[in-house]
Design a protein around this motif. Structure first.
Motif, PDB file in Angstrom:
ATOM      1  N   GLU A 121      12.801  11.881  -0.330  1.00  0.00           N
ATOM      2  CA  GLU A 121      13.485  10.806   0.402  1.00  0.00           C
ATOM      3  C   GLU A 121      12.689   9.507   0.348  1.00  0.00           C
ATOM      4  O   GLU A 121      13.259   8.431   0.140  1.00  0.00           O
ATOM      5  N   ALA A 122      11.378   9.600   0.546  1.00  0.00           N
ATOM      6  CA  ALA A 122      10.536   8.400   0.530  1.00  0.00           C
ATOM      7  C   ALA A 122      10.505   7.779  -0.866  1.00  0.00           C
ATOM      8  O   ALA A 122      10.597   6.558  -1.004  1.00  0.00           O
ATOM      9  N   VAL A 123      10.371   8.620  -1.888  1.00  0.00           N
ATOM     10  CA  VAL A 123      10.348   8.116  -3.266  1.00  0.00           C
ATOM     11  C   VAL A 123      11.667   7.416  -3.579  1.00  0.00           C
ATOM     12  O   VAL A 123      11.686   6.327  -4.154  1.00  0.00           O
ATOM     13  N   GLN A 166       0.833  -1.204   0.000  1.00  0.00           N
ATOM     14  CA  GLN A 166       0.000   0.000   0.000  1.00  0.00           C
ATOM     15  C   GLN A 166       0.870   1.257   0.000  1.00  0.00           C
ATOM     16  O   GLN A 166       0.530   2.238  -0.668  1.00  0.00           O
ATOM     17  N   ILE A 167       1.956   1.240   0.743  1.00  0.00           N
ATOM     18  CA  ILE A 167       2.861   2.396   0.779  1.00  0.00           C
ATOM     19  C   ILE A 167       3.418   2.655  -0.622  1.00  0.00           C
ATOM     20  O   ILE A 167       3.423   3.789  -1.104  1.00  0.00           O
ATOM     21  N   LYS A 168       3.854   1.603  -1.269  1.00  0.00           N
ATOM     22  CA  LYS A 168       4.389   1.761  -2.620  1.00  0.00           C
ATOM     23  C   LYS A 168       3.303   2.267  -3.564  1.00  0.00           C
ATOM     24  O   LYS A 168       3.564   3.110  -4.422  1.00  0.00           O
ATOM     25  N   GLU A 169       2.059   1.794  -3.400  1.00  0.00           N
ATOM     26  CA  GLU A 169       0.948   2.262  -4.239  1.00  0.00           C
ATOM     27  C   GLU A 169       0.716   3.754  -4.056  1.00  0.00           C
ATOM     28  O   GLU A 169       0.469   4.472  -5.027  1.00  0.00           O
ATOM     29  N   VAL A 170       0.790   4.229  -2.812  1.00  0.00           N
ATOM     30  CA  VAL A 170       0.597   5.654  -2.542  1.00  0.00           C
ATOM     31  C   VAL A 170       1.659   6.476  -3.273  1.00  0.00           C
ATOM     32  O   VAL A 170       1.340   7.453  -3.959  1.00  0.00           O
ATOM     33  N   PHE A 171       2.907   6.079  -3.125  1.00  0.00           N
ATOM     34  CA  PHE A 171       3.977   6.856  -3.743  1.00  0.00           C
ATOM     35  C   PHE A 171       4.007   6.674  -5.256  1.00  0.00           C
ATOM     36  O   PHE A 171       4.378   7.598  -5.981  1.00  0.00           O
ATOM     37  N   LEU A 203      11.519   4.647  -6.581  1.00  0.00           N
ATOM     38  CA  LEU A 203      10.698   5.251  -7.627  1.00  0.00           C
ATOM     39  C   LEU A 203      11.430   6.445  -8.242  1.00  0.00           C
ATOM     40  O   LEU A 203      12.449   6.883  -7.729  1.00  0.00           O
ATOM     41  N   ASP A 204      10.874   6.980  -9.310  1.00  0.00           N
ATOM     42  CA  ASP A 204      11.503   8.072 -10.056  1.00  0.00           C
ATOM     43  C   ASP A 204      10.950   9.420  -9.593  1.00  0.00           C
ATOM     44  O   ASP A 204       9.801   9.763  -9.901  1.00  0.00           O
ATOM     45  N   PHE A 205      11.771  10.195  -8.871  1.00  0.00           N
ATOM     46  CA  PHE A 205      11.312  11.487  -8.357  1.00  0.00           C
ATOM     47  C   PHE A 205      11.046  12.478  -9.481  1.00  0.00           C
ATOM     48  O   PHE A 205      10.224  13.383  -9.329  1.00  0.00           O
ATOM     49  N   ALA A 206      11.703  12.331 -10.622  1.00  0.00           N
ATOM     50  CA  ALA A 206      11.467  13.242 -11.752  1.00  0.00           C
ATOM     51  C   ALA A 206       9.991  13.205 -12.155  1.00  0.00           C
ATOM     52  O   ALA A 206       9.432  14.220 -12.573  1.00  0.00           O
ATOM     53  N   LYS A 207       9.346  12.046 -11.988  1.00  0.00           N
ATOM     54  CA  LYS A 207       7.920  11.931 -12.312  1.00  0.00           C
ATOM     55  C   LYS A 207       7.076  12.743 -11.328  1.00  0.00           C
ATOM     56  O   LYS A 207       6.045  13.293 -11.696  1.00  0.00           O
ATOM     57  N   VAL A 208       7.512  12.823 -10.078  1.00  0.00           N
ATOM     58  CA  VAL A 208       6.800  13.642  -9.085  1.00  0.00           C
ATOM     59  C   VAL A 208       6.867  15.102  -9.510  1.00  0.00           C
ATOM     60  O   VAL A 208       5.864  15.821  -9.495  1.00  0.00           O
ATOM     61  N   GLU A 209       8.059  15.541  -9.899  1.00  0.00           N
ATOM     62  CA  GLU A 209       8.231  16.932 -10.335  1.00  0.00           C
ATOM     63  C   GLU A 209       7.393  17.216 -11.581  1.00  0.00           C
ATOM     64  O   GLU A 209       6.764  18.268 -11.684  1.00  0.00           O
ATOM     65  N   ALA A 261       1.258   6.329  -7.031  1.00  0.00           N
ATOM     66  CA  ALA A 261       0.190   7.249  -7.437  1.00  0.00           C
ATOM     67  C   ALA A 261       0.690   8.683  -7.405  1.00  0.00           C
ATOM     68  O   ALA A 261       0.373   9.476  -8.290  1.00  0.00           O
ATOM     69  N   LEU A 262       1.490   9.011  -6.405  1.00  0.00           N
ATOM     70  CA  LEU A 262       2.042  10.358  -6.297  1.00  0.00           C
ATOM     71  C   LEU A 262       2.910  10.706  -7.502  1.00  0.00           C
ATOM     72  O   LEU A 262       2.873  11.826  -7.992  1.00  0.00           O
ATOM     73  N   THR A 263       3.666   9.734  -7.988  1.00  0.00           N
ATOM     74  CA  THR A 263       4.536  10.006  -9.142  1.00  0.00           C
ATOM     75  C   THR A 263       3.732  10.137 -10.428  1.00  0.00           C
ATOM     76  O   THR A 263       4.185  10.758 -11.369  1.00  0.00           O
ATOM     77  N   GLU A 264       2.534   9.558 -10.461  1.00  0.00           N
ATOM     78  CA  GLU A 264       1.730   9.586 -11.677  1.00  0.00           C
ATOM     79  C   GLU A 264       0.648  10.652 -11.646  1.00  0.00           C
ATOM     80  O   GLU A 264       0.389  11.316 -12.643  1.00  0.00           O
ATOM     81  N   ASN A 265      -0.008  10.815 -10.497  1.00  0.00           N
ATOM     82  CA  ASN A 265      -1.117  11.748 -10.393  1.00  0.00           C
ATOM     83  C   ASN A 265      -1.315  12.116  -8.923  1.00  0.00           C
ATOM     84  O   ASN A 265      -1.956  11.376  -8.177  1.00  0.00           O
ATOM     85  N   PRO A 266      -0.774  13.261  -8.508  1.00  0.00           N
ATOM     86  CA  PRO A 266      -0.855  13.645  -7.085  1.00  0.00           C
ATOM     87  C   PRO A 266      -2.272  13.699  -6.530  1.00  0.00           C
ATOM     88  O   PRO A 266      -2.486  13.371  -5.375  1.00  0.00           O
ATOM     89  N   LEU A 267      -3.245  14.083  -7.351  1.00  0.00           N
ATOM     90  CA  LEU A 267      -4.623  14.122  -6.859  1.00  0.00           C
ATOM     91  C   LEU A 267      -5.130  12.716  -6.551  1.00  0.00           C
ATOM     92  O   LEU A 267      -5.828  12.499  -5.568  1.00  0.00           O
ATOM     93  N   MET A 268      -4.742  11.763  -7.379  1.00  0.00           N
ATOM     94  CA  MET A 268      -5.119  10.376  -7.133  1.00  0.00           C
ATOM     95  C   MET A 268      -4.438   9.854  -5.871  1.00  0.00           C
ATOM     96  O   MET A 268      -5.001   9.050  -5.133  1.00  0.00           O
TER      97      MET A 268
END
Length: 83
Positions: free
Chosen positions: A62-64, A17-22, A69-75, A24-31
């Motif tokens: 740090e968590a990503v 679930q933690i990985k799913e949250v992050f 995961l790829d932080f560039a996707k978060v940005e 989702a964050l890298t793909e769509n922050p609202l999701m």
């Protein structure tokens, strides 16, 4: 361990679930917010977690990184929200 991940684990959130949250964050922050709300964390605990992130946004990177995961996707997702 990253404090965000540690808090989620304290609330019995599984590694998956933690990985799913992050993820989702890298793909769509609202999701990601919807995903977090489905974890069953009490609102006051969730608010405290969000305050921690707001005070130290570097914790997300740090968590990503810790999860591989790829932080560039978060940005990139953040930029798309700002448009």
């Amino acid at each position: 361990m990253n404090p965000i991940i540690a808090i989620l684990k304290e609330h019995n959130v599984s590694d998956v679930q933690i990985k799913e949250v992050f993820q989702a964050l890298t793909e769509n922050p609202l999701m990601a917010m919807a995903t977090v709300q489905q974890l069953g964390i009490a609102p006051e605990k969730l608010q405290a977690l969000m305050m921690m992130v707001m005070q130290n946004p570097g914790l997300i990177k740090e968590a990503v990184d810790e999860l591989g995961l790829d932080f560039a996707k978060v940005e990139a997702a953040k930029e798309s929200l700002n448009k």
